[in-house]
Enzyme design. Structure first.
Site, PDB file in Angstrom:
ATOM      1  N   LYS A   5      -9.776  22.514   1.580  1.00  0.00           N
ATOM      2  CA  LYS A   5      -9.591  23.130   0.117  1.00  0.00           C
ATOM      3  C   LYS A   5      -8.171  22.771  -0.443  1.00  0.00           C
ATOM      4  O   LYS A   5      -8.023  22.543  -1.605  1.00  0.00           O
ATOM      5  CB  LYS A   5      -9.458  24.690   0.545  1.00  0.00           C
ATOM      6  CG  LYS A   5     -10.927  25.216   0.925  1.00  0.00           C
ATOM      7  CD  LYS A   5     -11.252  26.520   1.261  1.00  0.00           C
ATOM      8  CE  LYS A   5     -12.446  26.816   1.944  1.00  0.00           C
ATOM      9  NZ  LYS A   5     -12.523  27.860   2.586  1.00  0.00           N
TER      10      LYS A   5
ATOM     11  N   GLN B 171      -9.593  33.036   4.728  1.00  0.00           N
ATOM     12  CA  GLN B 171     -10.304  32.376   5.493  1.00  0.00           C
ATOM     13  C   GLN B 171     -11.248  33.055   6.703  1.00  0.00           C
ATOM     14  O   GLN B 171     -10.508  33.646   7.301  1.00  0.00           O
ATOM     15  CB  GLN B 171      -9.773  31.155   6.153  1.00  0.00           C
ATOM     16  CG  GLN B 171     -10.790  30.101   6.931  1.00  0.00           C
ATOM     17  CD  GLN B 171     -11.746  29.429   5.852  1.00  0.00           C
ATOM     18  OE1 GLN B 171     -11.228  28.886   4.590  1.00  0.00           O
ATOM     19  NE2 GLN B 171     -12.956  29.478   6.226  1.00  0.00           N
TER      20      GLN B 171
ATOM     21  N   ASP C 204     -13.422  33.831  -4.208  1.00  0.00           N
ATOM     22  CA  ASP C 204     -14.525  33.724  -3.297  1.00  0.00           C
ATOM     23  C   ASP C 204     -15.999  34.538  -3.494  1.00  0.00           C
ATOM     24  O   ASP C 204     -17.158  34.267  -3.209  1.00  0.00           O
ATOM     25  CB  ASP C 204     -14.291  33.981  -1.972  1.00  0.00           C
ATOM     26  CG  ASP C 204     -14.262  32.811  -1.035  1.00  0.00           C
ATOM     27  OD1 ASP C 204     -14.738  31.918  -1.374  1.00  0.00           O
ATOM     28  OD2 ASP C 204     -13.503  32.844   0.109  1.00  0.00           O
TER      29      ASP C 204
END
Ligand code: NDP
Length: 282
Positions: A53, A97, A120
């Site tokens: 990322k 994460q 997300d």
């Protein structure tokens, strides 16, 4: 006849080039998109995802803020960091994460991310918007899959789409996006009876299970589009999908490979959401 292989890498490069140009012009106008990524603990797979990322941010020109917290970090401290980032005007996207260590309640943490920075699309507010079809951030993996499907030129209206897997991050939102495109959608899971027969109905078959080569040619209708989300690490360290690529290649019209299919699209969609979030912050 052999299926056309849909390269997520190529599509992803194309989208990244467009994002790069957009970010350049945003920067000229004084707006620099920023993504904060929080990693708790030392899970090697998570470390790789976070690095990827970061690399994607660098490539596109997005500012990346990385927070690596030790395994024993308390839920309170993690939430405190999320709340600080919610207020930080240079941060337009916040990503925690997953998976988090067991002593931390993931739902509690995701709930604290500002829905406006939830790139997300895991916050229940954004999940609800996906359900309604009035979305801001699209969930990254399903959004990437929709981009891949669009490139085939297939009109989803009225098509039979079967999604194998009902997770909150892939299967369920995937089904919603297909539904909003007027497809007829079936969701399968571990308790589904006659999986083979259900899959064989599909014009578009999307598999997100996490079982190497679960789906072979017997599950696939002639000429179907087959999208393999699975990312399974075999004993020889090679990546393998949920679809038996070689056997299905001869039966499908289009197929995504693993690696190089859905995987690269997921990160690219995250970048797209971050850029969009920065634009919306104005
Ligand atoms: P989950 O483990 O959360 O969900 C798996 C789903 O598969 C569940 O709904 C489960 O059913 C279903 N399932 C399990 N066994 C069977 C079976 N034999 N037949 C039918 N359905 C079955 O996984 P994720 O959705 O998070 O991920 C799925 C795969 O996709 C993994 O390999 C993961 O690594 C990969 N992935 C790839 C991404 C990418 O960017 N390429 C992004 C995210 C995930 P039930 O609900 O009944 O348990």
């Amino acid at each position: 006849m052999s299926a056309v292989i849909l390269s997520g890498l190529e599509i992803s490069n194309d989208i990244r080039n467009k994002l790069k140009k957009k970010v350049e012009s945003m920067k000229q106008n004084g707006l620099h998109p920023g993504l904060a990524v929080i990693l708790v603990g030392n899970d090697p797979a998570s470390r790789i995802y976070v690095n990827n990322k970061k690399k994607a941010c660098e490539e596109i020109g997005i500012r990346s803020f990385e927070y690596v917290l030790h395994e024993e970090t308390s839920e309170e401290d993690l939430i405190q960091l999320v709340e600080t980032l919610n207020e930080d005007k240079s941060v337009h996207g916040i990503l925690v994460q997953l998976p988090l260590p067991k002593h931390i309640n993931t739902d509690n943490v995701l709930l604290k991310i500002s829905p406006n920075k939830d790139v997300d699309a895991f916050h229940p507010f954004n999940v609800g918007r996906i359900m309604i079809g009035d979305y801001c951030f699209l969930p990254c993996t399903p959004a990437g899959i929709m981009e891949i499907i669009h490139r085939t030129g297939i009109d989803l209206q009225g098509k039979e789409c079967v999604v194998v897997g009902r997770s909150n991050i892939v299967g369920k939102p995937m089904a919603m996006l297909l539904l909003h495109s007027n497809a007829t959608v079936t969701i399968c899971h571990s308790k589904t009876e006659n999986l083979k027969d259900v899959c064989r109905r599909a014009d578009v078959l999307i598999v997100a299970v996490g079982k190497p080569k679960l789906i072979n040619a017997e599950y696939v209708k002639d000429g179907a589009v087959v999208i393999d989300v699975g990312m399974n690490r075999l004993e020889n360290r090679k990546l393998c999908g949920d679809v038996d690529f070689e056997s299905v290649l001869e039966k499908a019209s289009y197929i995504t490979p693993v690696p190089g299919g859905v995987g690269p699209m997921t990160i690219t969609m995250l970048m797209k959401n971050t850029v969009m979030s920065a634009e919306l912050s104005k």
